[in-house]
Design a protein around this motif. Structure first.
Motif, PDB file in Angstrom:
ATOM      1  N   UNK A 166     -76.077  -6.103 -14.096  1.00 34.21           N
ATOM      2  CA  UNK A 166     -76.740  -4.803 -14.536  1.00 34.21           C
ATOM      3  C   UNK A 166     -77.760  -4.264 -13.922  1.00 34.21           C
ATOM      4  N   UNK A 167     -78.052  -4.808 -12.882  1.00 37.32           N
ATOM      5  CA  UNK A 167     -79.210  -3.954 -12.082  1.00 37.32           C
ATOM      6  C   UNK A 167     -78.330  -2.887 -11.121  1.00 37.32           C
ATOM      7  N   UNK A 168     -76.949  -3.180 -10.665  1.00 38.37           N
ATOM      8  CA  UNK A 168     -76.244  -2.254  -9.962  1.00 38.37           C
ATOM      9  C   UNK A 168     -75.155  -1.485 -10.664  1.00 38.37           C
ATOM     10  N   UNK A 169     -74.793  -1.873 -11.798  1.00 37.62           N
ATOM     11  CA  UNK A 169     -73.835  -1.549 -12.642  1.00 37.62           C
ATOM     12  C   UNK A 169     -74.108  -1.250 -14.058  1.00 37.62           C
ATOM     13  N   UNK A 170     -73.332  -0.122 -14.731  1.00 32.05           N
ATOM     14  CA  UNK A 170     -73.599   0.085 -15.946  1.00 32.05           C
ATOM     15  C   UNK A 170     -72.544  -0.805 -16.653  1.00 32.05           C
ATOM     16  N   UNK A 171     -72.641  -1.820 -17.270  1.00 35.84           N
ATOM     17  CA  UNK A 171     -71.971  -2.642 -17.909  1.00 35.84           C
ATOM     18  C   UNK A 171     -71.656  -2.593 -19.276  1.00 35.84           C
ATOM     19  N   UNK A 172     -70.185  -2.990 -19.878  1.00 33.44           N
ATOM     20  CA  UNK A 172     -70.169  -2.810 -21.315  1.00 33.44           C
ATOM     21  C   UNK A 172     -68.868  -4.099 -21.301  1.00 33.44           C
ATOM     22  N   UNK A 173     -68.865  -4.301 -22.820  1.00 36.95           N
ATOM     23  CA  UNK A 173     -68.076  -5.372 -22.901  1.00 36.95           C
ATOM     24  C   UNK A 173     -67.419  -4.984 -24.655  1.00 36.95           C
ATOM     25  N   UNK A 174     -66.280  -5.093 -25.030  1.00 38.25           N
ATOM     26  CA  UNK A 174     -65.799  -5.015 -26.176  1.00 38.25           C
ATOM     27  C   UNK A 174     -65.237  -6.154 -26.810  1.00 38.25           C
ATOM     28  N   UNK A 175     -65.218  -6.196 -28.287  1.00 33.82           N
ATOM     29  CA  UNK A 175     -64.508  -6.994 -28.906  1.00 33.82           C
ATOM     30  C   UNK A 175     -63.052  -6.375 -29.373  1.00 33.82           C
ATOM     31  N   UNK A 176     -62.123  -6.950 -28.778  1.00 30.45           N
ATOM     32  CA  UNK A 176     -60.558  -6.142 -29.331  1.00 30.45           C
ATOM     33  C   UNK A 176     -60.543  -6.155 -30.752  1.00 30.45           C
ATOM     34  N   UNK A 214     -77.502  -2.096 -18.640  1.00 29.97           N
ATOM     35  CA  UNK A 214     -77.856  -1.449 -17.394  1.00 29.97           C
ATOM     36  C   UNK A 214     -77.812   0.154 -17.674  1.00 29.97           C
ATOM     37  N   UNK A 215     -78.117   0.594 -16.371  1.00 29.06           N
ATOM     38  CA  UNK A 215     -78.585   2.128 -16.566  1.00 29.06           C
ATOM     39  C   UNK A 215     -77.349   2.870 -16.557  1.00 29.06           C
ATOM     40  N   UNK A 216     -77.335   4.118 -17.513  1.00 29.70           N
ATOM     41  CA  UNK A 216     -76.270   5.035 -17.391  1.00 29.70           C
ATOM     42  C   UNK A 216     -76.268   5.863 -16.072  1.00 29.70           C
ATOM     43  N   UNK A 217     -75.092   6.052 -15.528  1.00 29.43           N
ATOM     44  CA  UNK A 217     -75.128   6.876 -14.195  1.00 29.43           C
ATOM     45  C   UNK A 217     -74.922   5.686 -12.982  1.00 29.43           C
ATOM     46  N   UNK A 218     -75.088   4.283 -13.002  1.00 32.06           N
ATOM     47  CA  UNK A 218     -74.492   3.356 -12.296  1.00 32.06           C
ATOM     48  C   UNK A 218     -73.073   3.426 -12.273  1.00 32.06           C
ATOM     49  N   UNK A 219     -72.238   2.785 -11.343  1.00 30.34           N
ATOM     50  CA  UNK A 219     -70.715   2.681 -11.421  1.00 30.34           C
ATOM     51  C   UNK A 219     -70.573   1.562 -12.632  1.00 30.34           C
ATOM     52  N   UNK A 220     -69.379   1.811 -13.446  1.00 31.47           N
ATOM     53  CA  UNK A 220     -69.189   1.280 -14.482  1.00 31.47           C
ATOM     54  C   UNK A 220     -68.167   0.040 -14.294  1.00 31.47           C
ATOM     55  N   UNK A 221     -68.574  -0.835 -15.067  1.00 32.61           N
ATOM     56  CA  UNK A 221     -67.846  -2.231 -15.157  1.00 32.61           C
ATOM     57  C   UNK A 221     -67.653  -2.651 -16.717  1.00 32.61           C
ATOM     58  N   UNK A 222     -66.483  -2.639 -17.089  1.00 33.64           N
ATOM     59  CA  UNK A 222     -65.755  -3.000 -18.529  1.00 33.64           C
ATOM     60  C   UNK A 222     -65.186  -4.512 -18.434  1.00 33.64           C
TER      61      UNK A 222
END
Length: 304
Positions: free
Chosen positions: A78-88, A50-58
């Motif tokens: 990803x259309x409406x949010x800047x999404x991310x996921x991590x591996x602990x 998703x696009x940087x600047x959209x609300x963040x979702x982790x």
């Protein structure tokens, strides 16, 4: 009643990928950007959409899992949010640590928030944690609530005190090495054990759970993580949630019986929202991925 877990979910496919529906293929094709970020002496795997600047979702995965448990879910947001996921740390493509703690996992969360630029739009991020991933999510919703717009705990079971976890299970010192990828895939299980109708998802997350080593293939997670992990009493954190919060769980989840749900709801602030996903076990996004997406979208719309 849920179907019992089969002896081998993926063995009948002999290393081949099970057929998948179009929606899943399209979601996986929306591939994330992949990177690794340094956090307190360990490199942490980070996926972004998703696009940087959209609300963040982790998105935060469960025990022994990895960031790609979300790679067929995050594209729907990803259309409406800047999404991310991590591996602990200790799991997925992240480094192992000599010891693990809630404080370290919180550091991994906010390092990911910064690296993924989840706050660039001027709005605080939302955390979505499944199973074990809901525990650091809860911790952050208490100790770092001022940095968050909200938290969602997905089938994160916190038992009443008399049924509380008493200590780590014993495990072998090292993960088993399988001679071939096919052999390793045939040993993949969901934990706790359950059946799985969407075997294309099981195959996807199983492949992301394995790495090639000398002599064959083995699991990525640190087998000793629970012998070296410290977490505060989660029951004592429930009343202290200090940001908007929600809990989702599978209607037939063995980890969320009525007694557990009633205990958690009774301890949490009255404002915590509750969503039950029909016809789902513990692994909600595997059992009912599109219903999970719809339920989460509804929650997020309420916090817009």
């Amino acid at each position: 009643m849920a179907d019992p877990a089969p002896l081998s979910l993926l063995g009948p496919f002999h290393g081949e990928r099970p057929p998948a529906p179009a929606w899943f293929e399209a979601a996986i094709a929306a591939a994330p950007e992949r990177s690794r970020i340094p956090v307190e002496g360990a490199e942490i795997e980070l996926l972004t959409w998703g696009e940087v600047g959209k609300p963040g979702l982790l998105f935060l995965h469960g025990n022994g899992a990895h960031a790609d448990w979300w790679s067929f879910i995050a594209p729907f947001f990803a259309k409406d949010w800047r999404c991310a996921a991590i591996s602990w740390s200790g799991m997925g493509g992240s480094d192992w640590r000599p010891a693990y703690s809630a404080q370290l996992f919180a550091a991994e969360v906010f390092a990911a928030v910064e690296a993924a630029q989840l706050e660039v739009g001027g709005v605080k991020p939302i955390l979505v944690g499944h199973s074990f991933g809901g525990f650091p999510t809860l911790y952050c919703g208490v100790e770092h609530a001022d940095r968050l717009r909200g938290i969602v705990m997905v089938d994160s079971s916190i038992q009443p005190p008399e049924k509380r976890w008493r200590g780590p299970p014993s495990r072998p010192d090292a993960n088993r090495v399988y001679p071939t990828l096919e052999a390793a895939l045939s040993r993949f299980r969901l934990a706790p054990p359950q059946g799985c109708e969407n075997l294309y998802i099981a195959d996807h997350i199983a492949r992301g759970s394995l790495k090639e080593v000398e002599g064959g293939w083995t699991w990525k997670f640190d087998p000793a993580i629970w012998q070296r992990f410290s977490m505060p009493d989660l029951g004592l954190l429930l009343p202290r949630i200090a940001c908007p919060a929600a809990m989702m769980w599978g209607e037939r989840s063995g980890l969320m019986p009525a007694e557990t749900v009633d205990y958690m709801v009774g301890e949490m602030p009255d404002s915590v929202l509750r969503v039950i996903v029909p016809d789902a076990d513990h692994h909600v996004m595997v059992d009912q991925p599109l219903a999970f997406v719809a339920g989460l979208r509804g929650l997020l719309a309420g916090w817009a």
